[in-house]
Design a protein around this motif. Structure first.
Motif: not given
Length: 476
Positions: A17, A66-68, A96, A98-99, A101-102, A232
């Motif tokens: 992310a 972690w991210f989802d 988890t 969202p990517n 927001n990681w 990303s």
């Protein structure tokens, strides 16, 4: 318990992310206020004990963040099935987000000096920011006493735990360790065997030529599919990969010089190849593509050759998500997976993440986290993790039948470990990746000329490093 055969499905976010939002920059700035002012020698991370403290017998939840994506859920299932055989009072929870927001989900809590997670799963480039602000434990003494470091390729230990890093591919045994490998990853080349033949292209130039012919011979099928999005680290990793194979460098780590390095003759050649030779072979409207879109193009039979992260490729073999066959075997009759072609070098991008211990976790949870890490890195557990769909880092696990037989792309990873190159492992990483991602995406979509985009990257990134006041390297 039945584990998934392979981590991965079509609908997954990216490896990292790399946020470009104002909110992320605020958090990064807050965190940077507590950082050291040199190459990491004055980093303030507290030390973990060499010997694991006495573990509690009370019920305890050990929390990860972690991210989802599929590996996160696979880890939770695997750990609750296997770790609890030895620690029946412990429940594993992988939180988890969202990517996108990681990074913020971790570093906002780090800035507040209070976390609801015990083991943050950090990207390799997040380590510098976390270390210089005292967010994670220094586990150097713990590793010396509990981990067989000779069982790993030295670079994997360095990439997922060492700070500072002086040179990519090298581990400095005198540097401190702040994490251990959790999931390895790199790009694989995915190619249509039924369209271009069983033998994959061996050089980047050959790959472009083969893709061009395949596109011309198969109307409606694009020659290439790869990451281009301004989100990303999508577009940036693509450029970095091409930069590497054409002999370029992202910076001079020792002098912290970017301007004049990334945009030298090799860097310019790489940008020209990417924008003027590769981009025309992609599908119309693919300027915002990332992992999901590349996988969808492959699954729908719309790409001759594609590039994607191995850990996100498992869904390509699912007949429910593919038009290439009604069985896994039929799909594999059409799809091949190979290491990236070489050119002037054979470099490939390093992916994956490491696991670390939050400095703000309760002492009982920190002790449990250390015990989990020691358990997870055992040879027998790494092989079970491989069989469950994970990508291990121990050499014996990477070369084991459990891993090599679990998926057609696994040998690609094993063969690629010695070729990996990472990005800048510095606390300023988030700002550097945002600059590169935005400009590469602009070049790919015609908003900037390739040379202008690369010169802007060099100038803007150099300004970030110069303004930081830090000295020394951090990665490449």
């Amino acid at each position: 318990m039945r584990y998934p055969r392979r981590i991965g499905r079509l609908s997954v976010p990216g490896r990292t992310a790399r946020l470009a939002t104002a909110a992320m920059l605020v958090v990064t700035t807050m965190a940077a206020c507590g950082g050291g002012e040199d190459d990491g020698a004055n980093a303030s991370a507290p030390k973990a004990p060499a010997t694991i403290p006495e573990l509690t017998k009370d019920p305890l939840t050990l929390s990860f963040i972690w991210f989802d994506w599929p590996p996160a859920h696979a880890l939770e299932d695997f750990a609750n099935a296997e770790y609890t055989k030895e620690r029946s009072n412990v429940t594993i929870k992988v939180k988890t987000v969202p990517n996108a927001n990681w990074h913020d989900a971790m570093f906002t809590q780090f800035a507040a000096r209070k976390t609801d997670f015990d083991i943050p799963i950090l990207d390799s480039q997040h380590i510098g920011e976390a270390v210089t602000n005292g967010n994670i434990l220094d586990i150097t003494d713990f590793v010396k006493k509990n981990i067989d470091v000779k069982a790993y390729n030295p670079y994997l230990l360095a990439a997922y735990g060492q700070y500072p890093q002086a040179e990519t591919g090298k581990r400095d045994e005198n540097a401190s360790l702040y994490g251990l490998p959790l999931l390895g990853d790199t790009w694989t080349m995915i190619y249509r065997k039924d369209l271009i033949g069983d033998k994959p292209p061996q050089t980047w130039d050959e790959m472009i030529s083969v893709a061009e012919k395949c596109q011309a011979d198969n109307p409606g099928v694009s020659g290439l599919a790869f990451h281009q999005a301004n989100g990303s680290d999508a577009a940036a990793v693509t450029y970095n990969t091409v930069n590497g194979v054409y002999g370029g460098n992202l910076w001079d780590a020792k002098s912290r010089k970017i301007d004049g390095v990334v945009n030298d003759a090799a860097g310019q050649e790489a940008m020209d190849v990417l924008v003027n030779k590769m981009k025309p072979l992609t599908a119309k409207g693919s300027g915002n593509w990332f992992i999901d879109e590349v996988n969808a193009a492959v699954a729908q039979g719309k790409a001759c050759i594609a590039f994607n992260w191995i850990a996100a490729s498992g869904g390509l073999l699912d007949p429910k998500q593919s038009t290439l066959g009604t069985t896994r075997e039929q799909i594999l009759d059409k799809l091949g997976f190979a290491p990236l072609p070489s050119q002037k070098t054979n470099l490939v991008p390093l992916g994956g993440m490491g696991m670390h211990v939050s400095a703000y976790s309760p002492k009982a949870n920190q002790a449990e986290a250390l015990n989990f890490m020691k358990w997870f890195e055992r040879a027998d557990i790494q092989k079970k993790w491989a069989a469950a769909g994970g990508v291990p880092s121990r050499t014996d696990a990477l070369e084991s039948p459990e891993f090599l037989n679990a998926g057609p792309f696994n040998k690609v990873y094993t063969d690629s470990v010695s070729r990996m190159r990472d990005m800048w492992n510095v606390p300023e990483y988030a700002r550097l990746i945002d600059i590169e991602n935005t400009n590469v995406n602009a070049a790919l979509n015609g908003a900037k000329k390739p040379k202008d985009a690369l010169d802007d990257i060099a100038k803007e990134q150099q300004a970030v490093l110069d303004s930081s006041g830090r000295k020394g390297g951090g990665g490449l």
